[in-house]
Motif scaffolding. Structure first.
Motif, PDB file in Angstrom:
ATOM      1  N   UNK A   1       0.814  -1.215   0.000  1.00  0.00           N
ATOM      2  CA  UNK A   1       0.000   0.000   0.000  1.00  0.00           C
ATOM      3  C   UNK A   1       0.845   1.261   0.000  1.00  0.00           C
ATOM      4  N   UNK A   2       1.769   1.321  -0.950  1.00  0.00           N
ATOM      5  CA  UNK A   2       2.555   2.534  -1.115  1.00  0.00           C
ATOM      6  C   UNK A   2       3.650   2.717  -0.082  1.00  0.00           C
ATOM      7  N   UNK A   3       3.875   1.689   0.722  1.00  0.00           N
ATOM      8  CA  UNK A   3       4.978   1.794   1.678  1.00  0.00           C
ATOM      9  C   UNK A   3       6.062   0.811   1.270  1.00  0.00           C
ATOM     10  N   UNK A   4       7.238   1.354   0.998  1.00  0.00           N
ATOM     11  CA  UNK A   4       8.348   0.527   0.549  1.00  0.00           C
ATOM     12  C   UNK A   4       9.227   0.219   1.751  1.00  0.00           C
ATOM     13  N   UNK A   5       9.523  -1.059   1.890  1.00  0.00           N
ATOM     14  CA  UNK A   5      10.221  -1.459   3.103  1.00  0.00           C
ATOM     15  C   UNK A   5      11.459  -2.278   2.768  1.00  0.00           C
ATOM     16  N   UNK A   6      12.586  -1.862   3.313  1.00  0.00           N
ATOM     17  CA  UNK A   6      13.828  -2.608   3.144  1.00  0.00           C
ATOM     18  C   UNK A   6      14.234  -3.172   4.493  1.00  0.00           C
ATOM     19  N   UNK A   7      14.404  -4.480   4.545  1.00  0.00           N
ATOM     20  CA  UNK A   7      14.767  -5.101   5.812  1.00  0.00           C
ATOM     21  C   UNK A   7      16.127  -5.779   5.703  1.00  0.00           C
ATOM     22  N   UNK A   8      16.956  -5.523   6.666  1.00  0.00           N
ATOM     23  CA  UNK A   8      18.263  -6.169   6.739  1.00  0.00           C
ATOM     24  C   UNK A   8      18.216  -7.216   7.833  1.00  0.00           C
ATOM     25  N   UNK A   9      18.810  -8.367   7.564  1.00  0.00           N
ATOM     26  CA  UNK A   9      18.932  -9.342   8.644  1.00  0.00           C
ATOM     27  C   UNK A   9      20.239 -10.096   8.463  1.00  0.00           C
ATOM     28  N   UNK A  10      20.765 -10.572   9.564  1.00  0.00           N
ATOM     29  CA  UNK A  10      21.984 -11.375   9.481  1.00  0.00           C
ATOM     30  C   UNK A  10      21.619 -12.743   8.964  1.00  0.00           C
ATOM     31  N   UNK A  11      22.406 -13.241   8.017  1.00  0.00           N
ATOM     32  CA  UNK A  11      22.179 -14.602   7.543  1.00  0.00           C
ATOM     33  C   UNK A  11      22.449 -15.551   8.692  1.00  0.00           C
ATOM     34  N   UNK A  12      21.613 -16.574   8.812  1.00  0.00           N
ATOM     35  CA  UNK A  12      21.846 -17.493   9.914  1.00  0.00           C
ATOM     36  C   UNK A  12      23.199 -18.157   9.729  1.00  0.00           C
ATOM     37  N   UNK A  13      24.006 -18.001  10.738  1.00  0.00           N
ATOM     38  CA  UNK A  13      25.370 -18.521  10.654  1.00  0.00           C
ATOM     39  C   UNK A  13      25.357 -20.006  10.983  1.00  0.00           C
ATOM     40  N   UNK A  14      25.901 -20.770  10.055  1.00  0.00           N
ATOM     41  CA  UNK A  14      26.001 -22.211  10.310  1.00  0.00           C
ATOM     42  C   UNK A  14      27.255 -22.442  11.133  1.00  0.00           C
ATOM     43  N   UNK A  15      27.040 -22.907  12.338  1.00  0.00           N
ATOM     44  CA  UNK A  15      28.188 -23.045  13.246  1.00  0.00           C
ATOM     45  C   UNK A  15      29.055 -24.228  12.866  1.00  0.00           C
TER      46      UNK A  15
END
Lengths: 225, 423
Positions: free
Chosen positions: B409-423
């Motif tokens: 609805x006219x709202x542009x959203x950019x989300x950053x997240x850390x990639x899940x780190x494979x231990x």
């Protein structure tokens, strides 16, 4: 004030020295490493403007030798290299400032003036232009001995104007001076306008002459001419 | 399924079938041979018996061993044919059923029809058959297992250079700029394969480095002429006698040169991020830095009438070189500003796992997947060079971050997240 412009691009060197000459500096030019080295050995300069990539050698090397010989010379690097490491390396060998190409001559001029001010007065100095007085260390502005309170950006703007009196300044160079090069949208140009409007009002209110003139299509000029 | 597994399986299936068939055939042949022998013997004994009763007749106390012959009264049924059959007869001493082969025929003894059955014990023959079959089966099975094992090891060794090559190719990383090193196996096919691969990868690497170098050099070398242009333009505008048209032309030249400079700086930055030429990775509180940047730009927000909402539940940390963190923020913020509408809004929302920046704006004109591509500009705004979001994406890709775009609805959203780190 004696300056040396070390730049292999003939046209650019000429522009820089023409611009600085108008400000009352005595400018000499060197196009190669060897020429610059020789000149720096023979004469003493107040300020040296050095390009890093030179025919015959590296500008950083040049700065190092210069620093060993006469430590009091102010050094400004102009380089096409924009990496942080280059900047850090430049400052490490003893340069005072770093400008990335392409730059505005007015910006270079402002940096040269600020550098010379720092070198000669240790920052404890004042800039006087007619009835306007700026205490650089305290960041205070007086018009006819009356203090005028300016915002940070307005103060920076005034200083930039005072460094480039009677010079046409482009809006882009002003915007870049105020916000750095990460603001590149049209908004910043509008904001330049709004800051200039405010600065003008604040100065005139305290009884200063109206020195800021707008030049159609280009930008602004500070001065009486 | 691996190649070796596949061939092994086929081989195994085939040999089991072959093995079963061989074993059955073997058993059949031996059985036939033994029966043939026994039946011949029975026929001989029948002749012996016939000769015997011609001379002596049949008395109850025959010299024939028990169970070996049975004589009883009986007439030939119609359609009777002399035949052999298997039968089981109880052993008198052990009470065990013992297999016999029996030949039944009718014979007239002293003019009286008798039914005669001559038998031969099969117990020894069966034992023999079992022993032979068992031995054969064992030997065959061992042979089979042996060849299977041998074949497995052999093909494992033969294909080893191939797997070696495969693993080297997997490890080959263009960005690291190291040549692909392959062995020279004895097998011609593999050697040729390696040679071809080597040649190909060298060429690719060469082209890649060339292109990279070109981008870097071009970007770098262009800065000096651009500096020359801007310097000359600046000198030119100091002249008092410019006409309005001239001023406009100069302005255009000036803006174009600035844009070009920004463009090349952007490309250079992208190349440098791709080459991971930024050292000094460190934990950075990105949400705080972003907030600080947004506060710094307050005047711009006021100027454009944009309202800012922030909601930081927890700081969002990333591992980035500080220069790139700065760049990431700059590009996200200027994107949110540039594509905003007058009197619009910007939201900053952060948790320890996500950092989202949304802004009001016009609907996208390009496909969302093109959003992060180079030079895909929204609209025709000339001051944007169309590299900002590609830089953001590249930083994210190189430093283990994920960026996600949504529009609602006219709202542009950019989300950053850390990639899940494979231990």
């Amino acid at each position: 004030m004696k300056m040396l412009v070390v730049e292999d691009e003939q046209g650019l060197a000429e522009s820089i020295s023409a611009y600085l000459s108008r400000e009352g500096y005595r400018c000499e030019m060197a196009a190669t490493y060897a020429e610059a080295d020789e000149k720096m050995y023979l004469y003493e300069y107040d300020c040296v403007i050095v390009d890093l990539t030179l025919p015959g050698g590296d500008g950083l090397q040049l700065i190092e030798t210069l620093k060993k010989r006469t430590a009091s010379t102010g050094i400004i690097i102009i380089s096409a290299r924009n990496a942080l490491e280059d900047r850090i390396k430049g400052l490490e060998v003893g340069s005072d400032d770093y400008l990335t190409k392409p730059f505005h001559l007015s910006e270079l001029n402002a940096r040269v003036k600020s550098l010379i001010r720092r070198r000669n007065f240790g920052g404890h100095n004042e800039i006087q232009y007619r009835e306007i007085l700026v205490q650089v260390q305290a960041r205070k502005v007086f018009v006819n001995q009356q203090e005028t309170v300016l915002s940070r950006k307005e103060y920076d703007l005034l200083l930039y104007f005072l460094a480039n009196i009677d010079v046409a300044l482009t809006k882009a160079s002003i915007a870049e001076h105020l916000w750095g090069d990460h603001i590149d949208s049209a908004d910043s140009l509008d904001m330049v306008y709004s800051h200039i409007k405010n600065l003008r009002r604040k100065l005139v209110e305290k009884g200063s002459g109206d020195y800021i003139r707008s030049i159609y299509g280009i930008g602004y000029k500070f001065g009486t001419a | 399924m691996r190649l070796l597994e596949k061939t092994n399986r086929i081989y195994l299936l085939f040999s089991v079938i072959l093995y079963l068939a061989t074993a059955l055939a073997f058993y059949g042949i031996i059985k036939w041979l033994i029966y043939d022998e026994v039946e011949n013997r029975l026929l001989v004994e029948k002749r012996d018996f016939q000769l015997y009763i011609q001379h002596y007749g049949w008395t109850a106390n025959s010299y024939f061993v028990e169970n070996k012959i049975e004589v009883e009264l009986g007439s030939v049924p119609s359609g009777f044919k002399e035949s052999f059959k298997d039968t089981l007869i109880e052993d008198r001493y052990t009470q065990k059923l013992v297999p016999f082969r029996q030949l039944t025929f009718y014979e007239s003894i002293k003019g009286v029809e008798h039914r005669v059955a001559i038998r031969k014990s099969m117990i020894q023959s069966y034992r023999l058959m079992e022993a032979i079959t068992f031995t054969m089966a064992t030997v065959l099975a061992l042979l089979l297992a042996g060849t299977y094992w041998f074949q497995d090891r052999l093909s494992g060794r033969i294909w080893q250079p191939f797997y070696e090559t495969l693993s080297r190719i997997k490890q080959f990383d263009l960005v690291r700029g190291q040549h692909l090193q392959l062995d020279q196996p004895d097998i011609i096919e593999f050697r040729e394969l390696n040679e071809v691969l080597q040649k190909m990868s060298d060429q690719i690497l060469h082209d890649y480095l060339h292109l990279k170098e070109f981008t870097e050099n071009a970007s770098h070398e262009l800065q000096t002429p651009l500096a020359l242009i801007t310097a000359k333009v600046e000198e030119l505008i100091q002249s008092e006698h410019l006409t309005e048209n001239q001023t406009r032309w100069i302005q255009t030249i000036y803006e174009a040169s600035l844009r070009m400079s920004r463009l090349y700086q952007g490309l250079l930055l992208l190349a440098r991020i791709e080459n991971r030429q930024f050292a000094n990775e460190q934990p950075i509180n990105l949400s705080d830095q972003l907030l600080e940047r947004l506060r710094d730009m307050e005047e711009l927000f006021q100027y454009k009438g944009i309202r800012l909402h922030t909601n930081i539940d927890a700081p969002f940390w990333v591992n980035l070189p500080p220069v790139l963190a700065e760049n990431l923020i700059t590009n996200l913020v200027s994107n949110a500003l540039r594509h905003n509408v007058p009197q619009g809004e910007i939201w900053l929302y952060a948790t320890d796992s996500d950092l989202c920046l949304s802004n009001t704006g016009h609907p996208l004109q390009n496909a969302p997947k093109d959003l992060f591509s180079r030079f895909k500009k929204e609209g025709v705004s000339s001051e944007s060079v169309g590299l900002g979001l590609s830089i953001v994406k590249e930083i994210c890709d190189q430093y283990g971050l994920q960026i996600h775009y949504t529009e609602q609805e006219g709202i542009h959203k950019f989300c950053l997240s850390n990639k899940t780190v494979v231990a």
